[in-house]
Motif scaffolding. Structure first.
Motif, short mmCIF file in Angstrom:
data_model
loop_
_atom_site.label_atom_id
_atom_site.label_comp_id
_atom_site.label_asym_id
_atom_site.label_seq_id
_atom_site.Cartn_x
_atom_site.Cartn_y
_atom_site.Cartn_z
N GLU A 261 1.05 -1.29 -0.01
CA GLU A 261 -0.11 -0.07 -0.01
C GLU A 261 0.88 1.18 0.00
O GLU A 261 0.53 2.17 -0.62
CB GLU A 261 -1.14 -0.04 1.16
CG GLU A 261 -1.85 1.23 1.21
CD GLU A 261 -2.81 1.13 2.44
OE1 GLU A 261 -3.86 1.83 2.49
OE2 GLU A 261 -2.36 0.52 3.51
N ASN B 262 0.80 3.96 -3.15
CA ASN B 262 0.62 5.35 -2.61
C ASN B 262 1.79 6.18 -3.33
O ASN B 262 1.61 7.48 -3.85
CB ASN B 262 0.50 5.65 -1.42
CG ASN B 262 -0.72 5.14 -0.90
OD1 ASN B 262 -1.71 4.74 -1.64
ND2 ASN B 262 -0.87 4.82 0.52
N LYS C 27 1.53 6.42 -7.03
CA LYS C 27 0.48 7.40 -7.54
C LYS C 27 0.78 8.92 -7.40
O LYS C 27 0.31 9.79 -8.03
CB LYS C 27 -0.66 6.85 -6.88
CG LYS C 27 -1.21 5.62 -7.39
CD LYS C 27 -2.76 5.33 -6.81
CE LYS C 27 -3.31 4.17 -7.33
NZ LYS C 27 -4.80 3.88 -6.71
#
Length: 291
Positions: A136, A140, A143
């Motif tokens: 995760e 992140n 992105k």
């Protein structure tokens, strides 16, 4: 040695055995290492943070950079603690080695629910939780325009990929880890994360008391002879998989002594297509001859 210069690597189960060797080599290759181990016995009971601390101190004494953690890698809370420790101490994280595990061998008809759950938790869940939290984080980062060059290394076993009597819980967990590796490689590659696995064959706490195995993996009597089952023999492959420019993703390897193999995974051995619905009698005739 500088294969891992400036890479920040978290290694679970790094207080002893193979995990300790991974941590020592990663540090020697220039990595900043989070040494994680709750110090539990091989069956998952108990705990002692001194093991992780000792390895971190050993790395620092040799001129490397390391910090110790006794967080429970089988929980999301513990995994988040590891992530934040790595980022807080070293500013980033680039690699994760899911080496933590437990063992409770039983013949299947004698296995308790507790023994099953403890091994699934200590192996498969202890791979899931850190991988979930770190994935995760890296997603992140990707992105946000900070695409990582990250690497996860998981640890299956021949007990799961080939089979071993008395290790149904352990084998099921280890086979699950291999499957998880392949799927995560497919899912996370888009974010700059590679996921591979190394199946070790070496002398560890988990092999030293297994009848027939302990004698096979014992150190050679001749101190000059190559120690095939020394746990440190596995670490160079793990370190290579952690390097920034390693090209492989979704692979499951085997490492023993000076030997490296690549697992081919499940594949079709043969296919027979009748072109219509089978009868039981026809299946019996066709498949009985194939074995």
């Amino acid at each position: 040695m500088s294969a891992l210069n400036d890479r920040v690597v978290v290694i679970t189960g790094a207080g002893r055995g193979i995990g300790r060797e991974h941590a020592l080599l990663a540090a020697a290759e220039g990595a900043k290492v989070v040494v994680n181990d709750n110090g539990a016995d091989a069956d998952g009971r108990g705990g002692d943070p001194a093991f992780a601390q000792a390895v971190a101190e050993e790395i620092r004494a040799a001129g490397g950079q390391a910090v110790a953690s006794a967080a429970d890698a089988a929980t999301l809370e513990g995994a988040r603690e590891l992530l934040e420790l790595a980022r807080g101490e070293f500013g980033a994280v680039h690699g994760l080695v899911n080496n933590a595990g437990v063992l409770r061998d039983r013949m299947f008809v004698n296995m308790s629910e507790e023994d099953w759950d403890a091994v699934i938790r200590g192996q498969l869940r202890a791979t899931f939780a850190p991988a979930r939290v770190f994935a995760e984080h890296w997603r992140n980062e990707s992105k946000a325009g900070r695409r990582p060059t990250a690497s996860v290394v998981n640890v299956p076993s021949t007990s799961g990929l080939i089979g071993a009597v008395g290790q149904s819980n352990y084998g099921a967990a280890k086979a699950g880890i291999a499957a998880l590796t392949v799927i995560l490689a497919q899912e996370l590659g888009r974010y700059g994360v590679r996921v591979n696995a190394v199946t070790p064959v070496a002398r560890t706490r988990m092999t030293e008391n297994v009848p027939g195995i302990a004698e096979m993996v014992a150190a050679p009597a001749d101190p000059e002879a190559f120690d095939v089952y020394h746990p440190g023999n596995v670490s160079p492959l793990v370190a290579w998989l952690l390097t920034e420019d390693c090209p492989v993703n979704g692979q499951v390897y085997y490492a023993k002594g000076g030997e490296i193999r690549q697992f081919a995974g499940w594949s079709y051995a043969w296919t027979v297509d009748r072109g219509a619905r089978w009868t039981v009698a026809d299946i019996d005739k066709e498949l009985r001859s194939r074995g």
